[in-house]
Design a protein around this motif. Sequence first.
Motif, PDB file in Angstrom:
ATOM      1  N   ARG A 140       1.346  -5.130  -4.369  1.00 35.44           N
ATOM      2  CA  ARG A 140       1.527  -6.739  -3.987  1.00 35.44           C
ATOM      3  C   ARG A 140       2.159  -6.874  -2.704  1.00 35.44           C
ATOM      4  NH1 ARG A 140       2.405 -11.308  -7.000  1.00 35.44           N
ATOM      5  NH2 ARG A 140       3.490 -12.960  -5.710  1.00 35.44           N
ATOM      6  N   SER A 141       1.535  -7.472  -1.858  1.00 35.96           N
ATOM      7  CA  SER A 141       2.079  -7.894  -0.414  1.00 35.96           C
ATOM      8  C   SER A 141       1.915  -9.265  -0.250  1.00 35.96           C
ATOM      9  CB  SER A 141       1.385  -7.058   0.500  1.00 35.96           C
ATOM     10  OG  SER A 141      -0.146  -7.314   0.692  1.00 35.96           O
ATOM     11  N   ARG A 142       3.114  -9.887   0.638  1.00 33.43           N
ATOM     12  CA  ARG A 142       3.044 -11.141   1.213  1.00 33.43           C
ATOM     13  C   ARG A 142       3.515 -10.992   2.511  1.00 33.43           C
ATOM     14  NH1 ARG A 142       0.289 -12.018  -2.379  1.00 33.43           N
ATOM     15  NH2 ARG A 142       0.352 -13.715  -4.073  1.00 33.43           N
ATOM     16  N   TYR A 143       3.034 -11.636   3.530  1.00 38.99           N
ATOM     17  CA  TYR A 143       3.517 -11.773   4.747  1.00 38.99           C
ATOM     18  C   TYR A 143       2.944 -13.047   5.453  1.00 38.99           C
ATOM     19  CZ  TYR A 143      -1.253  -9.426   4.562  1.00 38.99           C
ATOM     20  OH  TYR A 143      -2.589  -9.239   4.195  1.00 38.99           O
ATOM     21  N   ASP A 144       3.431 -13.223   6.582  1.00 36.07           N
ATOM     22  CA  ASP A 144       3.202 -14.568   7.414  1.00 36.07           C
ATOM     23  C   ASP A 144       2.152 -14.252   8.437  1.00 36.07           C
ATOM     24  OD1 ASP A 144       4.698 -12.951   9.105  1.00 36.07           O
ATOM     25  OD2 ASP A 144       6.300 -14.855   9.278  1.00 36.07           O
ATOM     26  N   ASP A 145       2.142 -12.944   8.874  1.00 36.92           N
ATOM     27  CA  ASP A 145       1.105 -12.689   9.652  1.00 36.92           C
ATOM     28  C   ASP A 145       0.717 -11.162   9.542  1.00 36.92           C
ATOM     29  OD1 ASP A 145       0.233 -11.279  12.561  1.00 36.92           O
ATOM     30  OD2 ASP A 145       0.171 -13.326  12.763  1.00 36.92           O
ATOM     31  N   ARG A 146      -0.437 -10.896   9.423  1.00 34.98           N
ATOM     32  CA  ARG A 146      -1.051  -9.649   9.018  1.00 34.98           C
ATOM     33  C   ARG A 146      -0.778  -8.628   9.962  1.00 34.98           C
ATOM     34  NH1 ARG A 146      -1.503  -5.478   7.093  1.00 34.98           N
ATOM     35  NH2 ARG A 146      -3.342  -4.404   6.222  1.00 34.98           N
ATOM     36  N   VAL A 147      -0.933  -8.737  11.406  1.00 33.66           N
ATOM     37  CA  VAL A 147      -0.778  -7.788  12.190  1.00 33.66           C
ATOM     38  C   VAL A 147       0.632  -7.593  12.753  1.00 33.66           C
ATOM     39  CG1 VAL A 147      -1.434  -7.473  14.798  1.00 33.66           C
ATOM     40  CG2 VAL A 147      -3.218  -8.302  12.958  1.00 33.66           C
ATOM     41  N   TYR A 148       1.591  -8.851  12.946  1.00 34.89           N
ATOM     42  CA  TYR A 148       2.862  -8.782  13.319  1.00 34.89           C
ATOM     43  C   TYR A 148       3.763  -9.662  12.472  1.00 34.89           C
ATOM     44  CZ  TYR A 148       6.647  -8.541  16.603  1.00 34.89           C
ATOM     45  OH  TYR A 148       8.051  -8.307  16.988  1.00 34.89           O
ATOM     46  N   ALA A 149       4.110  -9.144  11.120  1.00 34.00           N
ATOM     47  CA  ALA A 149       4.848 -10.128  10.352  1.00 34.00           C
ATOM     48  C   ALA A 149       6.196 -10.466  10.949  1.00 34.00           C
ATOM     49  CB  ALA A 149       4.673  -9.501   9.051  1.00 34.00           C
ATOM     50  N   ARG A 150       6.504 -11.432  10.486  1.00 34.81           N
ATOM     51  CA  ARG A 150       8.176 -11.650  10.580  1.00 34.81           C
ATOM     52  C   ARG A 150       8.670 -12.137   9.485  1.00 34.81           C
ATOM     53  NH1 ARG A 150      10.997 -12.472  15.146  1.00 34.81           N
ATOM     54  NH2 ARG A 150      12.275 -13.989  14.118  1.00 34.81           N
ATOM     55  N   ARG A 151       8.172 -12.252   8.425  1.00 33.68           N
ATOM     56  CA  ARG A 151       8.640 -12.498   7.079  1.00 33.68           C
ATOM     57  C   ARG A 151       7.630 -11.824   6.368  1.00 33.68           C
ATOM     58  NH1 ARG A 151      12.457 -16.209   5.120  1.00 33.68           N
ATOM     59  NH2 ARG A 151      12.497 -16.280   2.852  1.00 33.68           N
ATOM     60  N   GLY A 152       7.724 -11.123   5.216  1.00 34.88           N
ATOM     61  CA  GLY A 152       7.012 -10.294   4.191  1.00 34.88           C
ATOM     62  C   GLY A 152       7.445  -9.211   3.696  1.00 34.88           C
ATOM     63  N   TYR A 153       6.726  -8.553   2.651  1.00 35.71           N
ATOM     64  CA  TYR A 153       7.041  -7.353   1.900  1.00 35.71           C
ATOM     65  C   TYR A 153       5.504  -6.871   1.399  1.00 35.71           C
ATOM     66  CZ  TYR A 153       6.551 -10.370  -2.314  1.00 35.71           C
ATOM     67  OH  TYR A 153       5.773 -11.094  -3.263  1.00 35.71           O
ATOM     68  N   ARG A 154       5.814  -5.496   0.976  1.00 36.83           N
ATOM     69  CA  ARG A 154       5.010  -4.872   0.199  1.00 36.83           C
ATOM     70  C   ARG A 154       5.573  -4.010  -0.726  1.00 36.83           C
ATOM     71  NH1 ARG A 154      -0.421  -3.388   0.775  1.00 36.83           N
ATOM     72  NH2 ARG A 154      -0.973  -1.141  -0.185  1.00 36.83           N
ATOM     73  N   LEU A 155       4.965  -4.047  -2.037  1.00 42.68           N
ATOM     74  CA  LEU A 155       5.599  -3.464  -3.233  1.00 42.68           C
ATOM     75  C   LEU A 155       4.323  -2.442  -3.574  1.00 42.68           C
ATOM     76  CD1 LEU A 155       7.525  -6.202  -5.041  1.00 42.68           C
ATOM     77  CD2 LEU A 155       8.116  -4.455  -3.418  1.00 42.68           C
ATOM     78  N   GLY A 156       4.614  -1.377  -4.026  1.00 48.78           N
ATOM     79  CA  GLY A 156       3.523  -0.482  -4.635  1.00 48.78           C
ATOM     80  C   GLY A 156       3.951   0.530  -5.552  1.00 48.78           C
ATOM     81  N   ALA A 157       3.213   0.966  -6.665  1.00 44.29           N
ATOM     82  CA  ALA A 157       3.828   1.953  -7.626  1.00 44.29           C
ATOM     83  C   ALA A 157       2.480   2.299  -8.247  1.00 44.29           C
ATOM     84  CB  ALA A 157       4.498   1.478  -8.892  1.00 44.29           C
ATOM     85  N   GLU A 158       2.765   3.776  -8.147  1.00 48.11           N
ATOM     86  CA  GLU A 158       1.440   4.663  -8.770  1.00 48.11           C
ATOM     87  C   GLU A 158       1.833   5.475  -9.867  1.00 48.11           C
ATOM     88  OE1 GLU A 158      -2.095   7.676  -7.085  1.00 48.11           O
ATOM     89  OE2 GLU A 158      -0.445   6.801  -5.751  1.00 48.11           O
ATOM     90  N   LEU A 159       1.181   5.512 -11.035  1.00 47.35           N
ATOM     91  CA  LEU A 159       1.508   6.583 -11.994  1.00 47.35           C
ATOM     92  C   LEU A 159       0.212   7.306 -12.557  1.00 47.35           C
ATOM     93  CD1 LEU A 159       3.858   7.620 -14.088  1.00 47.35           C
ATOM     94  CD2 LEU A 159       2.624   5.981 -15.495  1.00 47.35           C
ATOM     95  N   ASN A 160       0.154   8.651 -12.208  1.00 50.02           N
ATOM     96  CA  ASN A 160      -0.798   9.326 -12.565  1.00 50.02           C
ATOM     97  C   ASN A 160      -0.498  10.850 -13.330  1.00 50.02           C
ATOM     98  OD1 ASN A 160      -0.163  10.500  -9.916  1.00 50.02           O
ATOM     99  ND2 ASN A 160      -1.824  11.828 -10.372  1.00 50.02           N
TER     100      ASN A 160
END
Length: 585
Positions: free
Chosen positions: A405-425
């Motif tokens: 999941r990711s949220r940001y105000d600018d894809r290239v140069y964000a000033r506010r945002g986050y990215r979360l990830g989890a992988e189970l195998n």
Amino acid sequence: MRCLRPRVRHLAAAVLAGGRLWGATAVQAAGVNVDIVGIEGALRDNVRAFLGIVQYTPRGDAEADAAMVRRLHARAPGEIRNALQPFGYYDPEIRARLERSDDGWRARYEVDPGTPVRLDEVTLRVTGAAADDPAFDERVAELPLAAGQQLNHADYETAKRRLMELAAERGYVEARWAESTLRIDPDAGSARARLVLASGPRYRFGEVRFDTTVVSETFLRRYLRFAPGEPFVAARLLELQYALDDSDYFRRVDVRARREQAADGRIPVEVALAARAKHRYTLGLGYGTDTGGRVSVGRESRWVNDRGHRFQAQLRVAEISARVSARYTIPLAQPWRERLEISSAYGREDIGGGRSTQFELGARRLTTSGGWQRALSLEYERSRDEIGGEVTTRNLVMPGIALTRSRYDDRVYARRGYRLGAELNGGSETLGSDVSFLRLRTQASGVRGLWAGARLLGRLELGRVWVEGFDDLPLSQRFFAGGDQSVRGFDYQALGPTNAQGEVVGGRYLAVASIELEQLVAGNWGAAVFVDHGNALAEPGDDLRTAAGVGLRYRSPVGVFRIDVARATDGDESARLHLGLGVDL
């Protein structure tokens, strides 16, 4: 009592004036200095915008014409009164003075706007089919028009516009104003606003017509999130527009509701499409401190058939790895949010202190919902690992799940945002895997703007693998640390447990954290300071390593170019250079 049409043109002029706050100092206007005192902000901006004497400019280098200046000065009080009325001021006191000196003309206007007119009655009502539409109740509750507030013509016009916009958005094609009056009594200092919208019937979606294009109409209709006969909602058309744009089949998408062709309570929809080139070729050259020099070539077929299937093949060669891969993508029932990917790859890579040669074959189903992307996968991997003079071959059959999941105000140069990830195998001998294990890896990164040009960036990565015989686990499923995206100050995958020969063999656990402060200094150039902390571990209590450094940043159209110099804080390692280009999230 007078019924006055709101002076929308005055308000528009205020907007065109730029919203800039002007002080009481003189404003030079081509030979005429104009002072406006007693009012500020939007009031003064609107007055300035409509004062003819401010706008007056003599021709060429000629001096201001005395007769013209006096004529404009005489008009000024009336212009000021008109400019104040949109804000509810109908009885201002204005003292005007005009003087001439060796420096030119000077006009001074002292303005006391007086007591503003207030709304003592506001009626907002909807009749017709929309009277039972909850969306209108919500919109009326949000409108900036209420009894007791100061009269502002812009609020009245905004209320009219937003109600009529909602009617258009929700298919009330015949909507009209049964009443729209603003009655103002300047002597009493009061006003009454009355808006009654007669919506008429609500129209429904009619036939959807697609241009003939490279994919079938049957496939295109799977992008529809509405069906003919459903109540019209313009937002569904925007969703269709965005989904087709994102599909990458088309270089142009134009979705239109043909309201002028509406009949029998239905609005037809037309979708005009222009296809992209069928094939796309890529060539990449680069260098990274993790990979060394690298080159990649690729070919993608945007569509293989009229059902929208895709095919992509790529060859990537770097100093530490070489890999050829292919992927076949099948859009599913809702192609904008779900697809099936079948992939295969063969390659070799230097991992830690060893080398791994792998053949991979797998399938995964990707679904996007509620801002999360979920991937369910089943993969087969045959690996041949060389480390410590030993060669082992393992076959793995691995089901898995990944969430991002990711949220940001600018894809290239964000000033506010986050990215979360989890992988189970994991693998199971019951399913045909040579090793039974379970592997979890989680990642989180974020960015927050501070003061002008400054950003604070952080990331955290944690992992664990559960397996009885760790030596039986292939290198591809172990954890390593170090490098551009891990603990800077150490070589790529140089951190982790070692064997008797001192070669890094990877760990059961992973823990890496980083914090960075970045500041733009000149234009797109900036500098950064950072601290990275972590390691790949055999046991949870093993030592973590720390490195700190400084970096140079350049904000480019495709991401941030980074040059970092970092060194371990314990002094066991020399300073290392790290280069990178990419987005933060």
